[in-house]
Structure formats: C-alpha cells, structure tokens
Scaffold this active site. Sequence first.
Site, PDB file in Angstrom:
ATOM      1  CB  ILE A   1      11.444  -1.366  -9.296  1.00 25.01           C
ATOM      2  CG1 ILE A   1      12.502  -1.135 -10.373  1.00 25.01           C
ATOM      3  CG2 ILE A   1      11.732  -2.643  -8.523  1.00 25.01           C
ATOM      4  CD1 ILE A   1      12.545  -2.169 -11.456  1.00 25.01           C
ATOM      5  CE1 TYR A   2       4.802   0.321  -3.756  1.00 28.28           C
ATOM      6  CE2 TYR A   2       3.853   1.883  -5.312  1.00 28.28           C
ATOM      7  CZ  TYR A   2       3.760   1.150  -4.146  1.00 28.28           C
ATOM      8  OH  TYR A   2       2.628   1.239  -3.368  1.00 28.28           O
ATOM      9  CB  ALA A   3       4.235  -0.396 -10.656  1.00 27.53           C
TER      10      ALA A   3
ATOM     11  CB  THR B   1       7.540  -5.274  -6.038  1.00 34.57           C
ATOM     12  OG1 THR B   1       7.121  -3.966  -5.609  1.00 34.57           O
ATOM     13  CG2 THR B   1       8.992  -5.237  -6.474  1.00 34.57           C
TER      14      THR B   1
END
Length: 330
Positions: free
Chosen positions: A156-158, A160
């Site tokens: 999810i980090y990547a 965003t």
Amino acid sequence: MVDMTIVVTGAAGFIGSHVAAALLDRGETVLGLDNLNDYYSVALKEARLARLSARPGFRFIKADVSDRAAIEALAPDFAEATGMVHLAAQAGVRYSLENPYAYVDANVTGQVAMLEAARRMPKLKHFVYASTSSVYGANKKMPFSVEDRVDSPMSIYAATKKAAEMMTYAYCHLYKFPATGLRFFTVYGPWGRPDMAAYLFADAIMAGRPIRVFNEGRMKRDFTFVEDIAAGVLAALDRPAKPDVNGAPHAVYNLGNNRTEDLMRFIGIIEDALGRKAVKQMEPLQAGDVPETSADIEASRRDLGYEPTTAIDVGLPRFVAWYKDYHGIA
C-alpha cells in the site's frame, strides 16, 4: 534583498532534518513543517528539531500536511518561499499492512494539499518531493531505471507514492509549475529512523535480542547514506524540471548508492562497529517486501550532478557512533 525561504515538510524527520541542515549550511532560510506524530519516538524527532531550531534562519510550524485547512491557512507563511521540499509522508512498507488509511491520508491527501499550496505560491521556482524505490515493486530487471514501468506495487505504501507521482504530474501539466520526484533507495545514517534496519539491528544487538533476518538473509539493498541523499535533494532543487513532450515540467530521478549490498554484509559491519555479534533469527520474506533493490542513477548523474560518495563500510560506523552517543552508550 528580499528574504527567500525554502519550505521543508517533514523537517523533524530523518531525511527532512538532514535536508534542512544542508539548506541552512549554504545560507538559506528554512521554514520547517512537521506534525511530530508518534509513528516512532517523538523524543527523537524533537531532538532533531532542537538542533535545527538552535540555528539562525530556521523557523518551525507544527502542522499536518493532510490537514487541508491548516495548510491553506499557511499561505501567508509560504508567500516569500522560492522552493518547497515536500518530504512529509507516512513511511514504512510493513506498517502499511496494518494501517493503510494512515498512508492514504499522509501520502495522497497530504500530497494534494501541498500541491494546492504550491500552485498558489507566487514566488515558487521548484517543488521537489519524496518518492521511493518501493514503486518498482515486482520489477525483475536490475538495476531499476526511471524508464521502467511501475504499475505493479507490492505494498500500500508503494501504491500511495506512485499515486503521488501521478497526481504531481497532473498538477505540473495543469498549472505549469516545475516539480521533481526523487525515488530514495534504503536511506540510513545518523539520526535514522528506529523502524529501519540499521537502528533495529543495533538496538537488538546491544540488548542481546535476536535480530529478524528476512528471506533467510537472501536480501540485497542499495543502501544510501543520508548525507548523499541530502546532497541529491539540494541538487534537484537547484535544477527545476523542464517541460516534457506534453508540456508538463515534471521529472523523476533515482537517488541511490548505485551499489547493491548483501544484507548479511550490512549486518556484519554493524556487528564489527558495535563489537558484538548478533543472534540471527532467520525468517521468510515478508508480505509487501522485495528481495532486491538496485538504483540506476545515470539520469541523476547527468541531469543533477548527483554522485554518492559514502560506502556502507564508512556510513554504518558513522551511524553506530551516533547511535551510541544518542543513547549514552560508552
């Protein structure tokens, strides 16, 4: 002479505090923003901030980039700023599995809030922002190049951070202000984050706890020293992006060390610097993680004059010296 200011978001953060210090070193006035959240030690963030606040030319405002009303209210403070370095973000691959909303708030809403602020800044010459090597996701080709497709995020980090790149491109196309995204590769060094490998390993080794070694140790990373990253950020800030074929003045660059290191060698250097051996707990590859990262920095060399100079043999002992000093370890 009119006082020119650079806005740095995430100024109490690991990379942000180093960038702010580097800007002050060359005589810039810095307006630092940070929300001092408790994702990791607030005391560490306050200690970084105290070093900056002691210097002339630095001013701090506590603000959350995802708080649209708060950022809009800062328009008068941004009025004289000629540059913005937007580093505030919710970082960390693993935590994004637990709290995805924190990433959408900080990295998506926060990016839009700062872009909205940027397009209304009358003297803005360049908007520079943090992206990440994590956007390369499942790419198998090494090293990772900015020409590669990045539509297979592993976390999810990547996702965003990739969204932030795309939204920034749209703003550059619509409003014609220049922006540059910088994909950082595994940054480490003094004043580092407690949730990152060097700090986690040092902490566990000194406490006699096992260190968690993922993918049974078969990991490679382009570990990049924080001062090299800060130099790259300033180099980018000084070189506003030029319009592309669509007329959007937007660019993306890798900032890495251009040298991929085995995780086990990384651990060995920390062990040597601490004078203690680690108890290694071998574990499988974690969800959201990738076994290897490697930065192609040819475009960064060509366009920004970026040249990392610090190998892990030098940088890790410098981190350990800071770690021992910060924690009062003789």
